[in-house]
Design an enzyme around this catalytic site. Sequence first.
Site, PDB file in Angstrom:
ATOM      1  N   ASP A   1       0.828  -1.205   0.000  1.00 44.26           N
ATOM      2  CA  ASP A   1       0.000   0.000   0.000  1.00 44.26           C
ATOM      3  C   ASP A   1       0.860   1.251   0.000  1.00 44.26           C
ATOM      4  O   ASP A   1       2.038   1.201   0.348  1.00 44.26           O
ATOM      5  CB  ASP A   1      -0.911  -0.001   1.247  1.00 44.26           C
ATOM      6  CG  ASP A   1      -2.151   0.868   1.079  1.00 44.26           C
ATOM      7  OD1 ASP A   1      -3.021   0.847   1.974  1.00 44.26           O
ATOM      8  OD2 ASP A   1      -2.240   1.585   0.053  1.00 44.26           O
ATOM      9  N   GLY A   2       0.232   2.356  -0.404  1.00 47.38           N
ATOM     10  CA  GLY A   2       0.950   3.629  -0.411  1.00 47.38           C
ATOM     11  C   GLY A   2       0.868   4.305   0.943  1.00 47.38           C
ATOM     12  O   GLY A   2       0.376   3.719   1.915  1.00 47.38           O
TER      13      GLY A   2
ATOM     14  N   ASP B   1       0.844   8.617   2.774  1.00 53.36           N
ATOM     15  CA  ASP B   1       0.920  10.065   2.540  1.00 53.36           C
ATOM     16  C   ASP B   1       2.185  10.646   3.145  1.00 53.36           C
ATOM     17  O   ASP B   1       2.736  11.613   2.644  1.00 53.36           O
ATOM     18  CB  ASP B   1      -0.303  10.759   3.159  1.00 53.36           C
ATOM     19  CG  ASP B   1      -1.585  10.269   2.524  1.00 53.36           C
ATOM     20  OD1 ASP B   1      -1.755  10.516   1.315  1.00 53.36           O
ATOM     21  OD2 ASP B   1      -2.375   9.597   3.196  1.00 53.36           O
TER      22      ASP B   1
ATOM     23  N   GLY C   1      -6.749   9.458   1.075  1.00 53.29           N
ATOM     24  CA  GLY C   1      -7.686   8.964   0.057  1.00 53.29           C
ATOM     25  C   GLY C   1      -8.961   8.448   0.699  1.00 53.29           C
ATOM     26  O   GLY C   1      -9.877   7.982   0.020  1.00 53.29           O
TER      27      GLY C   1
ATOM     28  N   GLU D   1      -7.854  -0.192   5.331  1.00 54.28           N
ATOM     29  CA  GLU D   1      -6.405  -0.384   5.171  1.00 54.28           C
ATOM     30  C   GLU D   1      -5.786  -0.842   6.483  1.00 54.28           C
ATOM     31  O   GLU D   1      -5.040  -1.815   6.540  1.00 54.28           O
ATOM     32  CB  GLU D   1      -5.742   0.922   4.715  1.00 54.28           C
ATOM     33  CG  GLU D   1      -6.064   1.314   3.288  1.00 54.28           C
ATOM     34  CD  GLU D   1      -5.549   2.691   2.929  1.00 54.28           C
ATOM     35  OE1 GLU D   1      -5.280   3.502   3.846  1.00 54.28           O
ATOM     36  OE2 GLU D   1      -5.396   2.962   1.725  1.00 54.28           O
TER      37      GLU D   1
END
Length: 235
Positions: free
Chosen positions: A85-86, A88, A101, A107
């Site tokens: 996963d990304g 921030d 997001g 998540e």
Amino acid sequence: LTQDELKKIAAYKAVEFVKSGMVIGLGTGSTAKHAVDRIADLLHQGKLKNIIGIPTSKKTHQQALSLGIPLSDLNSHPNVDLAIDGADEVDSDLNLVKGRGGSLLREKMIESACTKFVVIVDESKLVSHIGANGAMPVEVVPFCWKFSQERLQQLFYYSGCMAKLRSNGGENGEPFVTDNGNYIVDLFFKKDIGDLRAASDAILRLPGVVEHGMFLGMATTVIVAGELGVTVKNK
Ligand code: DER
């Protein structure tokens, strides 16, 4: 290299950790999107087999479904082998801010159930301290959200905190609604939050709060793509 090309490089590097037969947490956002695309490519090339994807948002569920990745959920697969996963923000201890997001709850549920959590970022996400480059999201129930917003702002008064209900960007300023039917209060800090664990505990003690976007000590690996190349940081 554009920022999206850097995101793609980090994503492809992370997918090297995916092995046939794994249960994979599929992240959400513009960086994780590349990882989901790559997993689907390898599946269709026959290079990966028997993968089960656990999507972290309705958006990722749709993307993975359209790509033909077999999907399931935590009820059926409570142990996830690997999540990609990304983020921030990433600090030097690999603590994360996620959720800009809007997918932080699912998540965090999936990424706290996985053996290995690989985070993929371009170098713009690296920060000196959490809260340095934007909002720290908090998912709250819609019931008396203004009360929760006010309590959150008071909690971090010492850090010059401003708490703001996230709107859905429409013209009539309707609140953003998460996949779980909740609202998001974004916290903006003027100064360093300080002890992150204490901040996390204080936020979670507020009854109207569902979850927040600080992922502390959860990432096992962070892959950073920058102009000078890719670095892999392990916990
Ligand atoms: O909302 C989220 O948690 C996303 O993963 C976000 O943190 C990263 O999104 P990006 O890859 O589009 O920057």
